[in-house]
Design an enzyme around this catalytic site. Structure first.
Site, mmCIF file in Angstrom:
data_model
loop_
_atom_site.group_PDB
_atom_site.id
_atom_site.type_symbol
_atom_site.label_atom_id
_atom_site.label_comp_id
_atom_site.label_asym_id
_atom_site.label_seq_id
_atom_site.Cartn_x
_atom_site.Cartn_y
_atom_site.Cartn_z
ATOM 1 C CE LYS A 262 -5.186 7.994 7.353
ATOM 2 N NZ LYS A 262 -5.118 7.062 6.233
ATOM 3 C CD GLU B 27 -5.973 1.665 -5.185
ATOM 4 O OE1 GLU B 27 -6.824 0.749 -5.283
ATOM 5 O OE2 GLU B 27 -5.876 2.392 -4.197
ATOM 6 C CG HIS C 241 -6.754 5.347 -0.703
ATOM 7 N ND1 HIS C 241 -5.418 5.562 -0.929
ATOM 8 C CD2 HIS C 241 -7.113 4.366 -1.565
ATOM 9 C CE1 HIS C 241 -4.993 4.757 -1.884
ATOM 10 N NE2 HIS C 241 -5.997 4.024 -2.286
ATOM 11 C CG ASP D 250 -2.020 0.982 1.173
ATOM 12 O OD1 ASP D 250 -2.240 1.559 0.096
ATOM 13 O OD2 ASP D 250 -2.688 1.187 2.208
ATOM 14 C CG HIS D 251 -0.471 5.148 0.198
ATOM 15 N ND1 HIS D 251 -0.512 6.307 -0.531
ATOM 16 C CD2 HIS D 251 -1.736 4.920 0.614
ATOM 17 C CE1 HIS D 251 -1.763 6.761 -0.547
ATOM 18 N NE2 HIS D 251 -2.519 5.936 0.117
#
Ligand SMILES: [Zn+2]
Length: 499
Positions: free
Chosen positions: A320, A278, A352, A169-170
């Site tokens: 978040k 992605e 996200h 991820d990221h």
């Protein structure tokens, strides 16, 4: 005689469902499996999980462990995970392509995946059980091998055969991409933020024009010939790029598009297996304008890329671990266009910071027509903390106090608008109310959410963990309670998303 003799006998007979936990040993009945003349089952003995193997053959020989009375007790090591992968396909992470909804279930602790599997089983969505960014690895002190191992063993434990993914991820740098792909990750989320020029929005039109004029002529020609003053219909809306809009978008996204192309050609196209690729452009200063999303997509497909999903930055705030903040009507209007662009090109829209965005989930489910990728991570950690608050209030209180004292440090990593003064003082909350008071209140959720790294790594003067060991041990003893929390909370996500 092995202390596992009774279990081993039941495994041989192929019926472990009647074996109840005894002497601190728990059997996971869904893990019962066989290959050749070898039968396996996963157990937990005094908080440590093992795979017990009986029978004979290469699988038995390849697994590492100690043999007693014909039973091999195999610890959940990386090496044993690779052996399990070799004999049981369903324990290997896989790519999913664009035709089915997926949910990212980042598990910072490495113990949530069995509960996640129980949550998604039977639903029309597939789980990305392993999903971590480098930032999360640094904050939790884990590595990518452990992250994938935990997901694979969870699939084995639950006998989950519908498939799961693993998302690097990221990722921003090539070394991390190589590492993740080498370890069997099946999804790559390319973070293009370092190639997106966030300073452009703040410039005047004249400054932007001057900057644009300084770009190489072939770059300007490339974009102008394709977009300048041309009309495009995107999701039923017509869009034209005038000189100013085009220049601005090329300045902001041009280098990022080149970077995406480079990574695709070097790693995705040449990979020996399917990779869900992605593109993330969500870490920008301002929301992604629909025409910017369109231009990036159009360029990528013109250059021969095919992607799995794209994560724009949506209007409003996706903070978040709490619900959406912003104008839901405006969000819906823009989402319709973003989803339409994704649909036109054939990829999925990716959301996200998807934890707890309950008020917009129905809209997302509807306009993506059920083809989406939604990422969650922090909320799974919060459910672990909720469980601890219920069953071990003393530990929760100490963690909460520590989080309050170290909140400022944590804001270096995460953007939140937490107001600590709105969090009820610990001495005014009874043990029985800790979970509801704090885990249902946005400010307290964010306090605990962003301090996970600090809490998990906190040590006393002798180097002993302040919370981590007791936290894990509590959750191991209370794993059913933790699973129920996840089933209920992540289940609510999926219900509202229409899955
Ligand atoms: Zn993101």
């Amino acid at each position: 005689m092995s202390k596992y003799q009774t279990i081993a006998q039941a495994v041989k007979e192929g019926n472990v469902s009647n074996i109840s936990a005894s002497e601190g040993i728990k059997v996971y009945p869904h893990s019962l499996s066989e290959s050749g003349n070898v039968k396996l089952v996963m157990i937990k003995d005094n908080q440590t999980k093992y795979i017990l193997a009986v029978g004979e053959g290469p699988l038995f020989d390849e697994l590492q462990g100690s043999v007693e009375g014909g039973v091999k007790a195999c610890p959940l090591t990386h090496e044993n995970r690779l052996v399990i992968n070799k004999y049981f396909d369903y324990t290997v992470p896989r790519a999913f392509g664009t035709q089915i909804a997926t949910i990212g279930l980042g598990d910072r602790l490495g113990i949530a995946s069995p509960g996640h599997i129980k949550t998604v089983r039977g639903r029309n969505v597939r789980p990305i059980l392993a999903q971590q960014s480098i930032r999360e690895l640094n904050l939790t002190g884990r590595d990518y091998k452990q992250v994938v191992d935990a997901a694979c063993f969870a699939a084995f434990q639950e006998g989950y055969k519908d498939g799961f993914g693993a998302d690097g991820d990221h990722l921003k740098v090539e070394a991390d991409i190589e590492l993740a792909l080498g370890l069997g990750f099946t999804m790559l989320t390319l973070d293009c933020s370092e190639y997106i020029d966030n300073s452009i929005e703040g410039l005047s039109a004249a400054e932007q024009a001057a900057k644009y004029a300084a770009l190489p002529e072939d770059v300007r020609k490339h974009y102008e010939s394709r977009y300048l003053n041309q009309e495009f219909t995107i999701a039923g809306t017509s869009v034209t790029f005038d000189q100013e809009t085009l220049a601005k978008n090329v300045l902001i996204y041009g280098p990022a598009i080149d970077f995406m192309e480079h990574i695709y050609n070097k790693y995705i196209k040449t990979a020996d297996r399917e990779i869900d690729f992605e593109i993330s452009i969500d870490e920008t200063a301002t929301p992604t304008a629909p025409e910017s999303h369109f231009l990036v997509a159009k360029e990528l497909y013109a250059r021969g890329l095919t992607i799995y999903s794209m994560a724009p930055r949506f209007i409003g705030e996706f903070q978040k671990g709490i619900d959406y903040i912003g104008d839901i009507e405006q969000f819906e209007k823009e989402l319709i266009i973003h989803a339409g662009i994704a649909d036109d090109f054939g990829y999925k829209l990716s959301i996200h910071s998807g934890s707890d965005k309950f008020s917009v989930f129905p809209i997302i489910g509807k306009h993506t027509k059920g083809r989406f990728h939604v990422k969650t991570a922090g909320t799974n950690w919060l459910e672990a903390v909720r469980t601890v608050a219920k069953v071990n209030p003393g530990l929760y209180r100490r963690m909460h106090q520590h989080a309050l004292e170290h909140f400022e440090e944590a804001t270096a990593y995460y953007h939140v608008t937490t107001d600590l003064s709105k969090i009820a003082p610990l001495d005014q909350v009874a043990d029985a109310d800790l979970a509801d008071t704090y885990m249902n209140e946005d400010n307290a959720r964010q306090l605990i959410h962003i301090t996970y790294g600090i809490l998990l790594q906190a040590k006393d003067a002798e180097g002993k963990s302040l919370f981590k060991d007791e936290f894990y041990s509590t959750l191991s003893d209370q794993e059913e309670a933790f699973e129920q929390s996840l089933i209920s909370h992540i289940g609510k996500h999926l219900d509202l998303l229409g899955k």
